[in-house]
Enzyme design. Structure first.
Site, short mmCIF file in Angstrom:
data_model
loop_
_atom_site.label_atom_id
_atom_site.label_comp_id
_atom_site.label_asym_id
_atom_site.label_seq_id
_atom_site.Cartn_x
_atom_site.Cartn_y
_atom_site.Cartn_z
N GLU A 136 0.96 -1.00 -0.04
CA GLU A 136 0.20 0.00 0.18
C GLU A 136 0.93 1.28 0.09
O GLU A 136 1.92 1.38 0.77
CB GLU A 136 -0.93 -0.12 0.88
CG GLU A 136 -2.38 0.05 1.01
CD GLU A 136 -2.94 -0.62 -0.10
OE1 GLU A 136 -3.13 -0.37 -1.40
OE2 GLU A 136 -3.50 -1.69 0.42
N GLY A 148 -15.79 4.22 -5.01
CA GLY A 148 -15.22 4.89 -3.57
C GLY A 148 -14.99 3.79 -2.46
O GLY A 148 -14.93 4.42 -1.43
N GLY A 202 -12.40 1.56 -2.53
CA GLY A 202 -11.16 0.89 -2.36
C GLY A 202 -11.03 -0.15 -3.45
O GLY A 202 -9.89 -0.74 -3.17
N LEU A 203 -11.97 -0.12 -4.12
CA LEU A 203 -11.89 -1.64 -5.21
C LEU A 203 -11.39 -0.84 -6.50
O LEU A 203 -11.76 -1.63 -7.52
CB LEU A 203 -13.04 -2.30 -5.22
CG LEU A 203 -13.11 -2.95 -3.77
CD1 LEU A 203 -14.51 -3.57 -3.52
CD2 LEU A 203 -12.34 -4.07 -3.61
N SER A 240 -12.73 1.55 -8.73
CA SER A 240 -13.81 1.65 -9.60
C SER A 240 -13.51 2.67 -10.59
O SER A 240 -13.69 2.82 -11.85
CB SER A 240 -15.25 2.12 -9.20
OG SER A 240 -15.07 3.38 -8.57
N ASP A 260 -3.31 0.34 -10.17
CA ASP A 260 -4.79 0.11 -10.08
C ASP A 260 -5.11 -0.20 -11.63
O ASP A 260 -5.84 -1.12 -12.14
CB ASP A 260 -5.92 1.27 -9.67
CG ASP A 260 -5.51 1.68 -8.22
OD1 ASP A 260 -5.05 0.68 -7.65
OD2 ASP A 260 -6.16 2.64 -7.82
P1 ADP Z 1 -12.24 4.00 -6.00
O1 ADP Z 1 -11.52 3.96 -7.29
O2 ADP Z 1 -11.46 3.37 -5.00
O3 ADP Z 1 -13.71 3.53 -6.27
P2 ADP Z 1 -12.08 6.84 -6.55
O4 ADP Z 1 -12.51 8.03 -5.59
O5 ADP Z 1 -10.55 6.65 -7.06
O6 ADP Z 1 -12.49 5.30 -5.67
O7 ADP Z 1 -13.06 6.74 -7.69
C1 ADP Z 1 -14.50 6.81 -7.56
C2 ADP Z 1 -14.91 7.95 -8.42
O8 ADP Z 1 -14.79 7.38 -10.19
C3 ADP Z 1 -16.61 7.96 -8.45
O9 ADP Z 1 -16.60 9.05 -7.33
C4 ADP Z 1 -16.82 8.71 -9.89
O10 ADP Z 1 -16.42 9.92 -9.86
C5 ADP Z 1 -15.82 7.93 -10.44
N1 ADP Z 1 -16.46 6.48 -11.07
C6 ADP Z 1 -16.17 5.43 -10.99
N2 ADP Z 1 -16.91 4.58 -11.52
C7 ADP Z 1 -18.01 5.09 -12.27
C8 ADP Z 1 -19.04 4.97 -13.16
N3 ADP Z 1 -19.40 3.76 -13.47
N4 ADP Z 1 -19.70 5.99 -13.50
C9 ADP Z 1 -19.49 7.23 -13.25
N5 ADP Z 1 -18.23 7.67 -12.35
C10 ADP Z 1 -17.63 6.52 -11.83
MG MG Z 2 -9.75 5.12 -7.75
#
Ligand code: ADP
Ligand code: MG
Length: 355
Positions: free
Chosen positions: A17, A104, A106-107, A109, A154
């Site tokens: 990490e 949001g 930690g996986l 997205s 990531d």
């Molecule tokens: P993590 O990557 O851990 O999930 P992040 O804060 O790095 O957390 O990213 C999350 C952000 O990415 C969301 O708040 C949004 O802005 C964007 N995001 C991720 N997936 C999507 C999606 N399917 N549609 C729209 N925005 C997304």
């Molecule tokens: Mg992220």
């Protein structure tokens, strides 16, 4: 109807990490949950995007005018700007996005979104782009348009990973080694319900502290220091001494985890994950009390082999290695205990299961 579809998975980091931006070692594994992008070509140079997860009108921009606006559209703009910056020619399109990766938590997205969008654009525009280059463009999207100074872990995990196989990545050389899970293991991810959405500022501070520690120690990246140099590190002003110690010892723990996975050594995995969690809590100071509680509840379960926080910190999720077949039931017991202690839910997902 879209012309084509592309998708990419989220990931769970087993260990390593805040080591990626220090040129060190990480061990992420893709999860079954994915982000899917449908793409329909258009001829006017406009990119129009809808996301099932973030309801609202379609958001649109003109290629070549990408600028940060603080919304989720920055992730898409970042991808088209990075492609164009690398000399790729792309046409306008309508994108429809959906995901079952929790946002949001930690996986990652965000990386799943970037890699899925880049894959769709690669296919639609017939771009010559290998999977490593594609991942690095996703990182650039996040660094430049979104404004998060994250490492490449990531996006590399999302772009190159295969189910039930961890990726041992050396972020300095980008050498990648595939590490299968040992037999009869469940990998669970359990969320804390504490969102790390506001953590960008703290992430930036940690990164700056690492850069400053490296500068004071006379190295380009903390990766260049091994455990033999911990005495020198102890001479840094606080808290840089603790920050650097975390990075150096965490790199060692990634190497030890790869070795323990190859040997199927459960006891070693338990010790290494515990030491990693303590280092994130005490030296790097990126855990929160709810996450510490969740890990304590997890390791108290007899079926649990190892548990630690995963991801950038300040909330998010823990990763739990459990005896094969027991992961979901064990996670349910951990969640019940967590609800009693904190009043919060602890949603779990099975990230991997080896036969
Ligand atoms: P993590 O990557 O851990 O999930 P992040 O804060 O790095 O957390 O990213 C999350 C952000 O990415 C969301 O708040 C949004 O802005 C964007 N995001 C991720 N997936 C999507 C999606 N399917 N549609 C729209 N925005 C997304
Ligand atoms: Mg992220």
């Amino acid at each position: 109807m879209s012309d084509l579809q592309a998708s990419a998975p989220g990931r769970v980091n087993l260990i390593g990490e805040h080591t990626d931006y220090n040129g060190g070692f990480v061990l992420p594994m893709p999860i079954p949950q994915r982000t899917t992008v449908g793409l329909r070509r258009r001829s006017d140079g406009v990119v129009s995007v809808t996301s099932r997860e973030l309801v609202g009108a379609a958001r649109a921009y003109v290629l070549g005018t990408e600028a940060h606006d603080g919304s989720w559209l920055d992730y898409i703009k970042g991808c088209t700007a990075a492609l164009r910056g690398a000399g790729h020619r792309i046409a306008g399109c309508d994108l429809t996005i959906q995901t079952d990766v929790p946002l949001g938590s930690g996986l990652s997205s965000s990386a799943a979104l970037e890699v899925a969008v880049l894959r769709a654009l690669r296919a639609a525009n017939e771009l010559e782009l290998d999977d490593v280059a594609l991942a690095l463009l996703g990182q650039r999207a996040e660094n430049e348009l979104v404004g998060v100074p994250s490492g490449a872990m990531d996006q590399l995990a999302s772009s190159l990973g295969a189910p039930c196989e961890a990726l041992f990545i050396d972020l300095r050389s980008l050498a990648i080694q595939r590490v299968p899970l040992p037999p009869r293991l469940d990998v669970m991810v359990i969320g804390s319900e504490i969102k790390h959405a506001l953590a960008t500022g703290s992430y930036r501070i940690r990164r700056a502290e690492c850069d400053e520690a490296a500068r004071l120690l006379g190295v380009a990246q903390l990766r260049e220091l091994g455990p033999g140099e911990l005495d020198r590190v102890a001479g840094l002003p606080a808290p840089l001494d603790r920050r650097a110690r975390h990075v150096i010892t965490e790199n060692e723990r990634v190497l030890a985890t790869v070795d323990a996975l190859h040997r199927g050594d459960h006891a070693a995995l338990g010790r290494i994950f515990a030491a990693s969690h303590a280092s994130m809590r005490d030296d790097f100071e990126i855990t929160v009390p709810e996450i510490d509680e969740l890990v304590a509840l997890a390791v108290a379960q007899p079926e649990v082999i190892a548990a630690r926080m995963t991801g950038g910190g300040f909330g998010g999720s823990i990763v739990v290695l459990a005896q094969g077949g027991n992961g979901p039931a064990t996670a349910a017991r951990i969640a019940a205990a967590y609800a009693v202690r904190t009043g919060l839910r602890a949603p779990a997902l099975l990230a991997g299961r080896s036969a």
